[in-house]
Write a protein that holds these residues in place. Structure first.
Motif, PDB file in Angstrom:
ATOM      1  N   TYR A   1     -72.699 -62.229 -45.961  1.00 27.23           N
ATOM      2  CA  TYR A   1     -72.920 -60.853 -46.416  1.00 27.23           C
ATOM      3  C   TYR A   1     -73.347 -59.952 -45.255  1.00 27.23           C
ATOM      4  O   TYR A   1     -72.919 -58.799 -45.172  1.00 27.23           O
TER       5      TYR A   1
ATOM      6  N   ASN B   1     -69.766 -58.024 -59.057  1.00 22.83           N
ATOM      7  CA  ASN B   1     -71.199 -58.185 -59.285  1.00 22.83           C
ATOM      8  C   ASN B   1     -71.768 -59.169 -58.284  1.00 22.83           C
ATOM      9  O   ASN B   1     -71.069 -59.645 -57.383  1.00 22.83           O
ATOM     10  N   SER B   2     -73.054 -59.493 -58.453  1.00 21.18           N
ATOM     11  CA  SER B   2     -73.737 -60.358 -57.492  1.00 21.18           C
ATOM     12  C   SER B   2     -73.148 -61.761 -57.454  1.00 21.18           C
ATOM     13  O   SER B   2     -73.361 -62.496 -56.488  1.00 21.18           O
TER      14      SER B   2
ATOM     15  N   PHE C   1     -79.184 -59.795 -53.082  1.00 18.01           N
ATOM     16  CA  PHE C   1     -79.323 -59.460 -54.491  1.00 18.01           C
ATOM     17  C   PHE C   1     -80.677 -59.880 -55.070  1.00 18.01           C
ATOM     18  O   PHE C   1     -80.907 -59.742 -56.268  1.00 18.01           O
TER      19      PHE C   1
ATOM     20  N   ASP D   1     -81.491 -63.025 -49.403  1.00 20.48           N
ATOM     21  CA  ASP D   1     -80.522 -62.863 -50.487  1.00 20.48           C
ATOM     22  C   ASP D   1     -80.453 -61.372 -50.810  1.00 20.48           C
ATOM     23  O   ASP D   1     -81.416 -60.794 -51.306  1.00 20.48           O
TER      24      ASP D   1
ATOM     25  N   SER E   1     -72.721 -52.665 -61.739  1.00 20.44           N
ATOM     26  CA  SER E   1     -72.994 -53.943 -61.085  1.00 20.44           C
ATOM     27  C   SER E   1     -72.444 -54.013 -59.668  1.00 20.44           C
ATOM     28  O   SER E   1     -72.996 -54.701 -58.815  1.00 20.44           O
TER      29      SER E   1
END
Length: 718
Positions: free
Chosen positions: A219, A269-270, A143, A141, A48
């Motif tokens: 991000y 993880n995301s 993810f 995004d 992940s």
């Protein structure tokens, strides 16, 4: 890559000796681990936290580049920016341009016009090393899984190059100022260390704030990522101190760092707050590994998992692996959407094949060449001989591999049995409320269902009007009412159709309400006055759901209150409420509302209307599953774009139906206008159905007008 230099006490500038010359095997192994983690995450979606490999690269890069600049200044008393940027160009640009060119060509051959144009702009921004800001500004995004750009991974290169556009100049300024005030050779290094510490702390604080308020921006933001490169730069500054670490401590530190990276890959993880504070673990763990090997004697046994030959070679080609893997993963998934493990194996093989060939025939020869460098005939001739031998070996390997692929593909093509039936998507178990809907349709809907059946069995794309290229990304509402959906541009004079009609209706909701506005207006006919009060990005509820656009979010906050006042004042015969069936995350919340709570928030908004004699009608949106912008390519089949009815749709339908029953409202289930049972095609007859995941095209809205009128009549709304 050569190791950092230290100045021994009393040593003069120009006489520094290397701690440990040659390529650092542990750093090459760290690169290998990082790139394999990234590839595994993008291709297998496991582990992940594989995406933290990029953070490992940031630390390595900050360490190596800053160390190079420090060594040059301590050796020569200056920093040559011509040499620095020449090396950066030779190291980064040729390989990246090759990948961009090949990816652009592949996108042109495969994708729809709309998506190709998007990739083209991505390529332009990536070439200018500004791709991170493009992805941040459009609200990407990282993810997300739909319509991902095949060069989205170039964002990290942009962050690095933007950092190195500023940091070397700042270092030079510090050396200049300190040099005037002190003759001590270590004073400059200390000042640089203090500067990078302050920059890193400021960047980390920024990252904490931005991750909490705008995670997508954080991000990709250079300001939120600079601290990671700064940690590596700080290690380079501290190299003389790290060189004094006890030999027995080094393997322990290295194993601790390696363990920290593996833990971060497994637990992040995301949903983690990224890049701050979650990136602290992989960044500090990477710093431990690098620190453990800095100034180490070759006799010290660092973890073999990092220092073996395989890891070393993977580290050598890690840049090529990183560049090539994402276009292979994304374009491959779009070409073979149902291939499963065969696609994954093929993607791994293609990635390594392209990386090996590109590294040996393109990246490494250019990096070692005299391009952008003064001529040295003796050195050049020796280098050409070395490159020529490698070129021959790799070219032979490439030819053999391509021959094998062609042979296998040819036999697979002729041995494959022709496909006569279209495989429909696996069904999701319908809910109790969904199965309670009537299965006997009127004549118009029944005729439409027959057309849907034919579309589901179509082996090839028919001639569509408009074409799918034109449909994708087209207007979500008919041109004459499209502006009514802009929250800050709503004009009642332009958005009330047939204002003098005897019966009246108001349409409330988000972009889905705007999509349904024209079919509703046409279905109701001239006897109805219809006020189009839907708003793009503004779902109708008592809970504010923010959007990606700050200006739109601000306009949305008062939009629902305005709609409620309109209902209270005009007391229409019918209020139509149409929202998308999607996840809804309130402002400031950590997770989306459950479907039941979301329905309750709509109920609360309806209760504020103080209805008396006004009927409330909920209209279901089309089931949202596959994005036509992604599933449709120049090599796809109609079956590739057949959607299903998702569990999310059923959850929202159940909750909305139960809520409507409580308040005495009606629910018009429109699945029959888009799907046969639980299979929904991308077109019906010659008309494209959707322009994205859920919004129907204006043309399909016109096509279903008569069928929608029939459904409304069944509910005794007309």
């Amino acid at each position: 890559m050569t190791q950092l230099l230290t100045l021994k006490r009393g040593q003069k500038r120009g006489t520094a000796k290397p701690i440990n010359q040659g390529i650092r095997p542990d750093i090459q192994g760290l690169r290998a681990l990082a790139v394999l983690a990234v590839i595994a995450d993008h291709l297998f979606h496991w582990p992940s936290g594989g995406f933290v490999g990029v953070d490992v690269f940031f630390v390595i890069s900050g360490f190596l580049i800053t160390g190079l600049l420090l060594r040059e200044h301590e050796r020569t008393g200056r920093i040559s920016f011509v040499d620095f940027y020449r090396r950066r160009v030779k190291r980064i640009l040729p390989a990246s341009v090759l990948v961009l060119a090949v990816t652009l060509a592949g996108s042109y051959l495969i994708y729809s016009t709309t998506r190709f144009q998007s990739v083209l702009w991505d390529v332009v921004w990536a070439f200018l090393f500004a791709g991170n800001w493009r992805f941040a500004v459009v609200g990407t995004d990282y993810f997300a899984s739909d319509a991902v750009s095949p060069i989205q991974h170039f964002w990290s290169l942009a962050v690095e190059e933007q950092f190195y556009f500023v940091w070397p100049w700042l270092m030079l300024l510090i050396f200049f100022v300190v040099g005037k005030r002190s003759s001590n050779g270590t004073a400059g290094r200390a000042a640089v260390g203090a500067a990078i510490a302050l920059i890193s702390l400021a960047s980390f604080a920024w990252a904490l704030a931005e991750t909490a308020s705008a995670p997508s921006m954080a991000y990709f933001s250079t300001f939120s990522r600079a601290w990671e490169l700064g940690v590596g730069a700080g290690l380079a500054v501290a190299a003389p101190v790290l060189g004094q670490l006890p030999a027995k401590l080094r393997p322990i530190l290295s194993w601790l760092g390696l363990t920290g990276i593996l833990v971060s890959v497994a637990v992040i993880n995301s949903g983690s707050p990224f890049p701050a504070p979650a990136a602290l673990l992989p960044v500090l763990a990477s710093a431990l590994v690098i620190a453990a090997g800095t100034g180490a004697s070759t006799s010290i046994r660092l973890p073999a998992v990092l220092t073996n030959r395989i890891s070393g070679y993977l580290g050598d080609i890690s840049y090529s692996l990183y560049l090539w893997h994402f276009p292979v993963v994304i374009i491959g998934a779009d070409v073979f959407p149902e291939a499963g493990w065969q696609y994954q194996i093929g993607a791994v093989a293609a990635t390594f094949f392209l990386a090996v060939v590109a590294y040996n025939l393109f990246e490494d020869p250019i990096r070692k060449s005299d391009w952008l460098k003064g001529k040295d005939k003796m050195g050049r001739s020796r280098r050409e001989i070395e490159v020529s031998d490698r070129f021959k070996q790799t070219a032979l390997f490439a030819l053999a591999a391509m021959t094998a692929v062609v042979v296998v593909a040819a036999f697979s093509r002729f041995d494959a049995a022709p496909q006569t039936a279209v495989a429909l998507p696996a069904a999701t178990a319908p809910s109790a409320a969904a199965t309670a809907a009537p299965v006997q349709y009127g004549a118009v809907v029944t005729a439409l269902q027959k057309e849907i059946t034919q579309a589901l069995q179509a082996p090839e794309w028919p001639a569509l009007a408009p074409s799918l290229d034109d449909a994708i990304g087209s207007r979500q509402a008919r041109e004459d009412i499209s502006a009514c959906g802009m929250p800050d541009e709503y004009d009642p004079a332009q958005c009330v159709v047939n204002p003098t009609a005897q019966k009246s209706a108001i349409i409330l909701g988000n972009s889905m309400a705007m999509t349904y506005a024209a079919p509703l207006i046409d279905s109701l006919g001239q006897g109805w006055s219809v006020n189009v009060h839907g708003a793009y990005g503004c779902p109708f509820s008592a809970v504010f759901i923010p959007t990606n656009t700050a200006s739109l979010a601000a306009a949305c906050e008062g939009k629902n209150d305005e709609g409620i006042r309109m209902v209270q004042e005009s007391k229409p015969d019918v209020v139509f409420i149409i929202n998308t069936y999607t996840t809804n995350k309130p402002a400031g919340a950590d997770k989306p509302l459950p479907a039941a709570e979301w329905a309750a928030s709509i109920e609360a908004a309806v209760q504020e209307m103080n209805l008396s004699g006004t009927r409330v009608v909920f209209i279901t949106p089309p089931p949202a599953d596959k994005d036509i912008a992604k599933c449709y390519t120049k090599v796809s089949k109609p079956a590739d774009c057949i959607s299903g009815v998702t569990s999310l749709w059923y959850d929202n339908f159940d909750a909305e139906s139960a809520m409507a029953k409580r308040i005495g409202a009606a629910v018009v289930d429109t699945r029959s206008l888009f799907c046969l049972d639980q299979s929904c095609p991308a077109f019906v007859s010659e008309t494209p159905m959707k322009l994205d995941t859920s919004h129907m095209t204006v043309e399909y809205g016109s096509k279903i007008t008569s069928a929608l009128r029939e459904l409304l009549a069944e509910q005794k709304i007309l």
